[in-house]
Design a protein around this motif. Structure first.
Motif, PDB file in Angstrom:
ATOM      1  N   GLU A 192     -35.683 -59.128 -85.413  1.00 12.10           N
ATOM      2  CA  GLU A 192     -37.025 -60.302 -85.416  1.00 12.10           C
ATOM      3  C   GLU A 192     -37.335 -60.734 -86.736  1.00 12.10           C
ATOM      4  O   GLU A 192     -37.700 -61.988 -86.868  1.00 12.10           O
ATOM      5  N   GLY A 193     -37.420 -59.652 -87.479  1.00 12.84           N
ATOM      6  CA  GLY A 193     -37.995 -59.881 -89.057  1.00 12.84           C
ATOM      7  C   GLY A 193     -36.925 -61.068 -89.637  1.00 12.84           C
ATOM      8  O   GLY A 193     -37.550 -61.945 -90.503  1.00 12.84           O
ATOM      9  N   VAL A 194     -35.793 -60.590 -89.441  1.00  8.69           N
ATOM     10  CA  VAL A 194     -34.657 -61.513 -90.158  1.00  8.69           C
ATOM     11  C   VAL A 194     -34.932 -63.088 -89.639  1.00  8.69           C
ATOM     12  O   VAL A 194     -34.655 -63.959 -90.731  1.00  8.69           O
ATOM     13  N   LYS A 195     -34.976 -63.130 -88.378  1.00  9.96           N
ATOM     14  CA  LYS A 195     -35.385 -64.633 -87.793  1.00  9.96           C
ATOM     15  C   LYS A 195     -36.384 -65.258 -88.551  1.00  9.96           C
ATOM     16  O   LYS A 195     -36.514 -66.386 -88.686  1.00  9.96           O
ATOM     17  N   ALA A 196     -37.614 -64.423 -88.683  1.00 13.19           N
ATOM     18  CA  ALA A 196     -38.792 -65.006 -89.159  1.00 13.19           C
ATOM     19  C   ALA A 196     -38.615 -65.295 -90.777  1.00 13.19           C
ATOM     20  O   ALA A 196     -38.958 -66.595 -91.110  1.00 13.19           O
ATOM     21  N   VAL A 197     -37.637 -64.692 -91.523  1.00 13.89           N
ATOM     22  CA  VAL A 197     -37.274 -65.109 -92.861  1.00 13.89           C
ATOM     23  C   VAL A 197     -36.588 -66.442 -92.779  1.00 13.89           C
ATOM     24  O   VAL A 197     -36.861 -67.366 -93.409  1.00 13.89           O
ATOM     25  N   ASP A 198     -35.455 -66.430 -91.866  1.00 15.30           N
ATOM     26  CA  ASP A 198     -34.650 -67.518 -91.866  1.00 15.30           C
ATOM     27  C   ASP A 198     -35.531 -68.863 -91.435  1.00 15.30           C
ATOM     28  O   ASP A 198     -35.300 -69.781 -92.131  1.00 15.30           O
ATOM     29  N   ALA A 199     -36.652 -68.400 -90.611  1.00 14.88           N
ATOM     30  CA  ALA A 199     -37.354 -69.644 -90.150  1.00 14.88           C
ATOM     31  C   ALA A 199     -38.192 -70.430 -91.279  1.00 14.88           C
ATOM     32  O   ALA A 199     -38.788 -71.615 -91.125  1.00 14.88           O
ATOM     33  N   ARG A 200     -38.379 -69.532 -92.256  1.00 11.72           N
ATOM     34  CA  ARG A 200     -39.205 -69.899 -93.432  1.00 11.72           C
ATOM     35  C   ARG A 200     -38.290 -70.738 -94.506  1.00 11.72           C
ATOM     36  O   ARG A 200     -38.854 -71.150 -95.450  1.00 11.72           O
ATOM     37  N   GLY A 201     -37.025 -70.619 -94.391  1.00 12.88           N
ATOM     38  CA  GLY A 201     -36.113 -71.570 -95.169  1.00 12.88           C
ATOM     39  C   GLY A 201     -35.502 -70.451 -95.902  1.00 12.88           C
ATOM     40  O   GLY A 201     -34.428 -71.168 -96.885  1.00 12.88           O
ATOM     41  N   ALA A 202     -35.501 -69.332 -95.886  1.00  8.51           N
ATOM     42  CA  ALA A 202     -34.797 -68.282 -96.952  1.00  8.51           C
ATOM     43  C   ALA A 202     -33.796 -67.589 -96.054  1.00  8.51           C
ATOM     44  O   ALA A 202     -33.495 -67.950 -94.926  1.00  8.51           O
ATOM     45  N   ARG A 203     -32.974 -66.793 -96.878  1.00 12.26           N
ATOM     46  CA  ARG A 203     -31.898 -66.141 -95.965  1.00 12.26           C
ATOM     47  C   ARG A 203     -32.386 -64.929 -95.755  1.00 12.26           C
ATOM     48  O   ARG A 203     -32.753 -63.902 -96.492  1.00 12.26           O
ATOM     49  N   GLY A 204     -32.214 -64.546 -94.203  1.00 10.50           N
ATOM     50  CA  GLY A 204     -33.036 -63.199 -93.994  1.00 10.50           C
ATOM     51  C   GLY A 204     -31.834 -62.199 -93.755  1.00 10.50           C
ATOM     52  O   GLY A 204     -30.734 -62.537 -93.451  1.00 10.50           O
ATOM     53  N   ILE A 205     -32.059 -60.806 -94.302  1.00 10.30           N
ATOM     54  CA  ILE A 205     -31.052 -59.993 -94.476  1.00 10.30           C
ATOM     55  C   ILE A 205     -31.871 -58.633 -93.915  1.00 10.30           C
ATOM     56  O   ILE A 205     -32.980 -58.322 -94.030  1.00 10.30           O
ATOM     57  N   GLN A 206     -30.959 -58.069 -92.790  1.00 12.57           N
ATOM     58  CA  GLN A 206     -31.603 -56.595 -92.330  1.00 12.57           C
ATOM     59  C   GLN A 206     -31.108 -55.860 -93.253  1.00 12.57           C
ATOM     60  O   GLN A 206     -30.160 -55.362 -93.793  1.00 12.57           O
ATOM     61  N   MET A 207     -32.236 -54.921 -93.510  1.00 12.04           N
ATOM     62  CA  MET A 207     -32.051 -53.920 -94.585  1.00 12.04           C
ATOM     63  C   MET A 207     -33.113 -52.863 -94.223  1.00 12.04           C
ATOM     64  O   MET A 207     -34.249 -52.936 -93.864  1.00 12.04           O
ATOM     65  N   ASP A 208     -32.714 -51.464 -94.325  1.00  9.77           N
ATOM     66  CA  ASP A 208     -33.470 -50.505 -94.217  1.00  9.77           C
ATOM     67  C   ASP A 208     -33.638 -49.665 -95.489  1.00  9.77           C
ATOM     68  O   ASP A 208     -32.656 -49.326 -96.150  1.00  9.77           O
ATOM     69  N   ALA A 209     -34.810 -49.748 -96.243  1.00  8.70           N
ATOM     70  CA  ALA A 209     -34.924 -49.270 -97.675  1.00  8.70           C
ATOM     71  C   ALA A 209     -34.727 -47.932 -97.669  1.00  8.70           C
ATOM     72  O   ALA A 209     -34.482 -47.517 -98.831  1.00  8.70           O
TER      73      ALA A 209
END
Length: 240
Positions: free
Chosen positions: A35-52
């Motif tokens: 869901e967070g990746v989709k939110a980043v995509d929606a802001r115009g950036a490239r969303g990447i799923q990552m667990d730090a």
């Protein structure tokens, strides 16, 4: 520049991403959730799923995007889990630095905190020694690790933010501090706090892309005792 925002859906990160895009940078942002990746995509950036906290996950994200600059805005404070937040500062920052060096990234801009200094009765500049008291050892271990790991990159800027206020913070309407006021679980005193609005915190991170190596307090210019600011906040929220 090619920028990776680690923690792009947090209170600062979600404001930072569009600011970076508006300045013409190429931007990717990480989130642990789809869901967070989709939110980043929606802001115009490239969303990447990552667990730090997963080194393989971090390496995969960095190899896929190969950033020049990492803006580290990762926290684990949504549930006020301070042990988890210290672990993220220690292990997560190490994973970011390892992966950044592997792909040849040149700079890290990292979120730290400004309430790290020895006690005193004047405002603390960055040259004031850090608080080494035993009761703050766990928090300080996380801060020191974060700042040291960030400095492994050829260039680094550590942003020692003041207490955050504004949308998505503990000090927003209906947030943690408002609940503490309602429950009579917080008391005003003479202790002085320095704040920073989340929008200004994001602006500082954008500006820091151009700064030389430094550790910088990022705070407002009007520190105040809680007898003043907490009273004003309670009045603004209509809380006791």
């Amino acid at each position: 520049m090619r920028v990776l925002v680690a923690g792009a859906t947090g209170a600062i990160g979600r404001l930072l991403v569009p600011m970076l895009l508006a300045d013409g940078h190429e931007v990717a942002g990480t989130s642990r959730s789809a869901e967070g990746v989709k939110a980043v995509d929606a802001r115009g950036a490239r969303g990447i799923q990552m667990d730090a906290l997963d080194a393989e996950s971090v390496n995969a994200a960095f190899q896929a995007y190969r950033p020049e600059i990492i803006v580290h805005q990762l926290t684990a404070l949504g549930e006020r889990d301070f042990a988890a937040n210290s672990r993220l500062r220690i292990e997560g920052t190490r994973h970011l630095a390892d992966a950044a060096l592997e792909v040849g990234a040149r700079k890290m801009v990292a979120q730290s905190i400004s309430w790290v200094y020895e006690a005193g009765d004047t405002p603390a500049a960055e040259t004031v020694p850090l608080d080494e008291s035993p009761e703050r050892s766990r928090m300080m271990a996380g801060v020191k690790a974060l700042e040291a790991e960030s400095a492994r990159l050829p260039e680094h800027v550590v942003l020692r933010y003041g207490l955050l206020y504004g949308p998505g913070t503990w000090h927003e309407r209906g947030g943690y501090v408002a609940r503490q006021l309602r429950e009579h679980a917080i008391t005003a005193n003479d202790g002085v706090s320095s704040f920073i609005h989340v929008e200004d915190a994001a602006r500082a991170a954008v500006a820091a892309l151009e700064w030389p190596n430094a550790t910088v307090n990022i705070v407002d210019d009007d520190p105040a005792p809680s007898r003043e600011w907490l009273t004003a906040l309670a009045a603004a929220f209509g809380e006791p």
